[in-house]
Design a protein around this motif. Structure first.
Motif, PDB file in Angstrom:
ATOM      1  N   PHE A 125      -8.824 -10.049   1.993  1.00  0.00           N
ATOM      2  CA  PHE A 125      -8.406 -11.452   2.173  1.00  0.00           C
ATOM      3  C   PHE A 125      -6.897 -11.630   1.918  1.00  0.00           C
ATOM      4  CE2 PHE A 125      -8.056 -15.824   0.317  1.00  0.00           C
ATOM      5  CZ  PHE A 125      -8.239 -16.505   1.509  1.00  0.00           C
ATOM      6  N   VAL A 126      -6.397 -11.007   0.837  1.00  0.00           N
ATOM      7  CA  VAL A 126      -4.974 -11.208   0.494  1.00  0.00           C
ATOM      8  C   VAL A 126      -4.055 -10.176   1.176  1.00  0.00           C
ATOM      9  CG1 VAL A 126      -5.395 -12.395  -1.687  1.00  0.00           C
ATOM     10  CG2 VAL A 126      -5.157  -9.919  -1.680  1.00  0.00           C
ATOM     11  N   TYR A 127      -4.636  -9.282   1.948  1.00  0.00           N
ATOM     12  CA  TYR A 127      -3.886  -8.215   2.629  1.00  0.00           C
ATOM     13  C   TYR A 127      -2.600  -8.702   3.321  1.00  0.00           C
ATOM     14  CZ  TYR A 127      -3.846  -5.931   7.366  1.00  0.00           C
ATOM     15  OH  TYR A 127      -3.523  -5.419   8.590  1.00  0.00           O
ATOM     16  N   PRO A 128      -2.613  -9.870   3.979  1.00  0.00           N
ATOM     17  CA  PRO A 128      -1.362 -10.291   4.622  1.00  0.00           C
ATOM     18  C   PRO A 128      -0.200 -10.523   3.644  1.00  0.00           C
ATOM     19  CG  PRO A 128      -3.214 -11.509   5.533  1.00  0.00           C
ATOM     20  CD  PRO A 128      -3.737 -10.789   4.318  1.00  0.00           C
ATOM     21  N   THR A 129      -0.516 -10.797   2.365  1.00  0.00           N
ATOM     22  CA  THR A 129       0.608 -10.961   1.411  1.00  0.00           C
ATOM     23  C   THR A 129       1.194  -9.590   1.054  1.00  0.00           C
ATOM     24  OG1 THR A 129      -0.840 -10.975  -0.546  1.00  0.00           O
ATOM     25  CG2 THR A 129      -0.304 -13.108   0.441  1.00  0.00           C
ATOM     26  N   LEU A 130       0.359  -8.538   1.099  1.00  0.00           N
ATOM     27  CA  LEU A 130       0.890  -7.175   0.888  1.00  0.00           C
ATOM     28  C   LEU A 130       1.770  -6.797   2.081  1.00  0.00           C
ATOM     29  CD1 LEU A 130       1.039  -4.505  -0.712  1.00  0.00           C
ATOM     30  CD2 LEU A 130      -1.100  -3.812   0.387  1.00  0.00           C
ATOM     31  N   MET A 131       1.330  -7.178   3.262  1.00  0.00           N
ATOM     32  CA  MET A 131       2.138  -6.897   4.459  1.00  0.00           C
ATOM     33  C   MET A 131       3.466  -7.668   4.399  1.00  0.00           C
ATOM     34  SD  MET A 131       0.989  -6.992   8.397  1.00  0.00           S
ATOM     35  CE  MET A 131       2.140  -7.281   9.737  1.00  0.00           C
ATOM     36  N   ALA A 132       3.407  -8.911   3.922  1.00  0.00           N
ATOM     37  CA  ALA A 132       4.637  -9.702   3.770  1.00  0.00           C
ATOM     38  C   ALA A 132       5.560  -9.005   2.773  1.00  0.00           C
ATOM     39  CB  ALA A 132       4.300 -11.117   3.303  1.00  0.00           C
ATOM     40  N   ALA A 133       4.979  -8.497   1.679  1.00  0.00           N
ATOM     41  CA  ALA A 133       5.790  -7.796   0.668  1.00  0.00           C
ATOM     42  C   ALA A 133       6.471  -6.576   1.285  1.00  0.00           C
ATOM     43  CB  ALA A 133       4.918  -7.386  -0.514  1.00  0.00           C
ATOM     44  N   ASP A 134       5.734  -5.817   2.114  1.00  0.00           N
ATOM     45  CA  ASP A 134       6.313  -4.623   2.757  1.00  0.00           C
ATOM     46  C   ASP A 134       7.591  -4.996   3.510  1.00  0.00           C
ATOM     47  OD1 ASP A 134       3.931  -3.341   2.021  1.00  0.00           O
ATOM     48  OD2 ASP A 134       3.046  -3.529   4.026  1.00  0.00           O
ATOM     49  N   ILE A 135       7.478  -6.073   4.263  1.00  0.00           N
ATOM     50  CA  ILE A 135       8.577  -6.463   5.159  1.00  0.00           C
ATOM     51  C   ILE A 135       9.738  -7.079   4.368  1.00  0.00           C
ATOM     52  CG2 ILE A 135       9.197  -8.026   7.061  1.00  0.00           C
ATOM     53  CD1 ILE A 135       6.127  -7.804   7.888  1.00  0.00           C
ATOM     54  N   LEU A 136       9.385  -7.988   3.438  1.00  0.00           N
ATOM     55  CA  LEU A 136      10.427  -8.751   2.731  1.00  0.00           C
ATOM     56  C   LEU A 136      11.168  -7.898   1.701  1.00  0.00           C
ATOM     57  CD1 LEU A 136       8.545 -12.167   2.304  1.00  0.00           C
ATOM     58  CD2 LEU A 136      10.114 -11.451   4.133  1.00  0.00           C
ATOM     59  N   LEU A 137      10.473  -6.891   1.160  1.00  0.00           N
ATOM     60  CA  LEU A 137      11.105  -5.995   0.174  1.00  0.00           C
ATOM     61  C   LEU A 137      12.365  -5.361   0.756  1.00  0.00           C
ATOM     62  CD1 LEU A 137      10.773  -4.700  -2.645  1.00  0.00           C
ATOM     63  CD2 LEU A 137       9.209  -3.041  -1.621  1.00  0.00           C
ATOM     64  N   TYR A 138      12.339  -5.072   2.055  1.00  0.00           N
ATOM     65  CA  TYR A 138      13.471  -4.392   2.704  1.00  0.00           C
ATOM     66  C   TYR A 138      14.392  -5.359   3.442  1.00  0.00           C
ATOM     67  CZ  TYR A 138      10.708  -0.561   1.172  1.00  0.00           C
ATOM     68  OH  TYR A 138      10.006   0.267   0.348  1.00  0.00           O
ATOM     69  N   GLU A 304      13.065  12.293   0.116  1.00  0.00           N
ATOM     70  CA  GLU A 304      14.429  11.888   0.445  1.00  0.00           C
ATOM     71  C   GLU A 304      14.480  10.401   0.855  1.00  0.00           C
ATOM     72  OE1 GLU A 304      17.727  13.128   3.683  1.00  0.00           O
ATOM     73  OE2 GLU A 304      16.480  14.772   2.895  1.00  0.00           O
ATOM     74  N   SER A 305      13.469   9.971   1.600  1.00  0.00           N
ATOM     75  CA  SER A 305      13.429   8.566   2.018  1.00  0.00           C
ATOM     76  C   SER A 305      13.320   7.645   0.810  1.00  0.00           C
ATOM     77  CB  SER A 305      12.227   8.290   2.909  1.00  0.00           C
ATOM     78  OG  SER A 305      12.415   8.878   4.160  1.00  0.00           O
ATOM     79  N   VAL A 306      12.449   7.989  -0.120  1.00  0.00           N
ATOM     80  CA  VAL A 306      12.253   7.130  -1.293  1.00  0.00           C
ATOM     81  C   VAL A 306      13.580   6.986  -2.043  1.00  0.00           C
ATOM     82  CG1 VAL A 306      11.110   6.975  -3.549  1.00  0.00           C
ATOM     83  CG2 VAL A 306       9.783   7.576  -1.527  1.00  0.00           C
ATOM     84  N   GLU A 307      14.294   8.089  -2.141  1.00  0.00           N
ATOM     85  CA  GLU A 307      15.582   8.054  -2.825  1.00  0.00           C
ATOM     86  C   GLU A 307      16.558   7.115  -2.114  1.00  0.00           C
ATOM     87  OE1 GLU A 307      18.574  11.551  -3.720  1.00  0.00           O
ATOM     88  OE2 GLU A 307      16.461  12.109  -4.019  1.00  0.00           O
ATOM     89  N   LYS A 308      16.585   7.217  -0.768  1.00  0.00           N
ATOM     90  CA  LYS A 308      17.514   6.383   0.011  1.00  0.00           C
ATOM     91  C   LYS A 308      17.105   4.906  -0.030  1.00  0.00           C
ATOM     92  CE  LYS A 308      20.247   9.417   2.534  1.00  0.00           C
ATOM     93  NZ  LYS A 308      19.660  10.542   3.268  1.00  0.00           N
ATOM     94  N   LEU A 309      15.796   4.637  -0.144  1.00  0.00           N
ATOM     95  CA  LEU A 309      15.322   3.249  -0.118  1.00  0.00           C
ATOM     96  C   LEU A 309      15.482   2.574  -1.482  1.00  0.00           C
ATOM     97  CD1 LEU A 309      12.098   3.749   2.025  1.00  0.00           C
ATOM     98  CD2 LEU A 309      14.211   2.597   2.739  1.00  0.00           C
ATOM     99  N   ARG A 310      15.561   3.349  -2.528  1.00  0.00           N
ATOM    100  CA  ARG A 310      15.603   2.820  -3.898  1.00  0.00           C
ATOM    101  C   ARG A 310      16.611   1.671  -4.077  1.00  0.00           C
ATOM    102  NH1 ARG A 310      12.622   1.228  -7.269  1.00  0.00           N
ATOM    103  NH2 ARG A 310      11.021   2.630  -6.564  1.00  0.00           N
ATOM    104  N   PRO A 311      17.868   1.838  -3.648  1.00  0.00           N
ATOM    105  CA  PRO A 311      18.836   0.750  -3.876  1.00  0.00           C
ATOM    106  C   PRO A 311      18.434  -0.571  -3.201  1.00  0.00           C
ATOM    107  CG  PRO A 311      19.962   2.748  -3.143  1.00  0.00           C
ATOM    108  CD  PRO A 311      18.500   3.025  -3.021  1.00  0.00           C
ATOM    109  N   ILE A 312      17.824  -0.496  -2.019  1.00  0.00           N
ATOM    110  CA  ILE A 312      17.404  -1.733  -1.328  1.00  0.00           C
ATOM    111  C   ILE A 312      16.289  -2.395  -2.138  1.00  0.00           C
ATOM    112  CG2 ILE A 312      16.520  -2.714   0.830  1.00  0.00           C
ATOM    113  CD1 ILE A 312      17.308  -0.145   2.277  1.00  0.00           C
TER     114      ILE A 312
END
Ligand code: ATP
Ligand code: LTN
Length: 327
Positions: A125-138, A304-312
Motif C-alpha cells: 500500500f505505501v510502496y509509492p512513497t518508497l518510490m517517491a523517496a528513490d526519486i527525490l533522494l537524488y 563504486e556507485s554507492v561511493e559516488k552517490l554518497r554526497p548527493i
C-alpha cells in the motif's frame, strides 16, 4: 549542469522485452547528456511474498543485464536500493506527509490487492512513497518509465510539492518521461493484460535471457484474433501488440510497416518478429555471459556507485532532517 535522470526496475523476476522497450532502452538515449542514476529496487520486490535467494540472484542478474543492455558504468551510476539505507529513512518521512486518500487512488494497488486485502502486506500500500523517496533522494529531474508507472511519478510530484510547501524548498519536482511507442507492452498469451515479470505462464513474455527456441515458441503462439490484414488497429489488441513490439525494435513508421506486410498474414508477421527480437537480444546475451564470468566485476561497479552517490544522498538527507526538525 546536466539534468539528472533516475529510474529503476524491481528484481521480482526475469527482465522481459516489455521492461526493455518501456524502460531500459529509453535510459540509453541520454547516456551522454544527462546525469544518469539507475537502480535495482530490491526493497520494492519484497512487498509481495518472495524467496530471499531468488531475490539475491535476481538482483545480480538485473545489474548485469543493465550493463549488458548498454548502460556503461563509466557513463552512469548503477546501484542496488538496499545498499543505501536512506531510501527507507526518507520513505518513512514521506509516508508521514502523504494522505491515505492519495495512496488509495493508486490504480496499481487497486489492481493488485483485489480480494486479498486481509493478507497483503502494508508495504504494498505505501510502496509509492518508497518510490517517491528513490526519486527525490537524488533530486532527479526526469524519470523515464513505462505507462504503468506514470501515476506513481505524478504522486511523487505531489508529495515533493507538499513537502516543499510545508517545510521549505528541499526537493526537485520530477517529470515522468514516457515513450511514444511501447509504453505498455501486453502479455503474449493475453493481450488484454500488461506483460509482467511476476505473471505466471510459459508463453506470457519474452525474457531478455530467453534462448531462441523459447522466443520462437512464445511469439509463434502469441494470441491474436481470426481477422485478416496487418494494420495498426487498437481494436485488435493481439495484433496491435505484435506490431508495437516490431515498431519499437525496428524504429519504422506505421505506414511503412503496414505496406511491408500488405497481403501477408499473422504467421509472416510472427516469423519476422521472431528474427527482429532474436537479433536485438542476442548481443545482450553475449555481453551478459561475458560480464557474469567475473562476479567480482559487478561488486566493484556497485561499490563504486554507492561511493559516488554518497554526497548527493547526504546533502538531500541533511536538508530534509533540518527542515523537519530532526536536528
Ligand atoms: P512486476 O510484475 O514484478 O511488477 P513488471 O514487469 O511490471 O514487474 P517493473 O519492475 O514493475 O516491471 O517495471 C520496471 C519498468 O518497466 C517500469 O518503468 C515499468 O513502467 C516498465 N514496464 C513494466 N512492464 C512493462 C510493459 N509491459 N510495457 C512497457 N513497460 C513496462
Ligand atoms: N515502482 C517501479 C519501480 C521503481 C521505480 C522507482 C521506477 C521503484 N522506484 C523510481 C522509477 C523511479 C515499478 O516499475 N514497479
Amino acid at each position: 549542469m546536466k539534468k539528472r535522470v533516475f529510474s529503476g526496475i524491481q528484481p521480482s523476476g526475469h527482465i522481459h522485452i516489455g521492461n526493455y522497450i518501456g524502460a531500459v532502452r529509453n535510459w540509453l538515449v541520454n547516456l551522454e547528456d544527462r546525469d544518469n542514476i539507475f537502480c535495482v529496487v530490491d526493497q520494492h520486490a519484497i512487498t509481495v511474498p518472495y524467496d530471499p535467494e531468488a531475490l539475491h540472484s535476481g538482483t545480480r542478474e538485473a545489474v548485469a543485464l543493465y550493463i549488458a543492455c548498454g548502460l556503461d558504468p563509466q557513463k552512469c551510476r548503477l546501484f542496488v536500493q538496499s545498499h543505501i539505507p536512506e531510501h527507507t529513512e526518507l520513505a518513512w518521512l514521506l509516508t508521514c506527509i502523504t494522505p491515505m486518500g492519495w495512496l488509495e487512488r493508486m490504480t496499481q494497488f487497486k489492481d493488485r490487492v483485489g480480494a486479498r486485502r486481509e493478507r497483503v502486506g502494508t508495504g504494498l500500500f505505501v510502496y509509492p512513497t518508497l518510490m517517491a523517496a528513490d526519486i527525490l533522494l537524488y533530486q532527479a529531474h526526469e524519470v523515464p518509465v513505462g505507462d504503468d508507472q506514470k501515476q506513481h511519478v505524478e504522486l511523487t510530484r505531489d508529495i515533493a510539492e507538499r513537502f516543499n510547501r510545508q517545510f521549505g524548498e528541499v526537493f526537485t519536482v520530477p517529470e515522468p518521461v514516457i515513450p511514444q511507442v511501447g509504453a505498455r507492452i501486453m502479455g503474449l498469451d493475453d493481450p488484454t493484460a500488461k506483460m509482467s515479470k511476476s505473471t505466471e505462464g510459459q508463453y506470457h513474455s519474452v525474457g531478455l535471457l530467453d534462448d531462441p527456441d523459447k522466443v520462437r515458441k512464445t511469439i509463434m503462439r502469441a494470441v491474436t484474433d481470426s481477422q485478416q490484414g496487418i494494420v495498426f488497429d487498437p481494436q485488435r489488441p493481439g495484433l496491435f501488440n505484435l506490431l508495437t513490439i516490431y515498431q519499437a525494435l525496428t524504429g519504422q513508421e506505421n505506414a511503412e510497416i503496414e505496406t511491408h506486410f500488405a497481403g501477408k498474414g499473422y504467421g509472416d508477421l510472427k516469423k519476422e518478429l521472431v528474427e527482429v527480437v532474436i537479433a536485438e537480444i542476442e548481443p545482450i546475451q553475449a555481453r551478459y555471459r561475458e560480464l557474469t564470468a567475473d562476479p567480482a566485476y559487478i561488486d566493484e561497479v556497485l561499490a563504486e556507485s554507492v561511493e559516488k552517490l554518497r554526497p548527493i544522498v547526504d546533502a538531500t538527507m541533511d536538508g530534509v532532517r533540518r527542515a523537519m526538525g530532526h536536528r
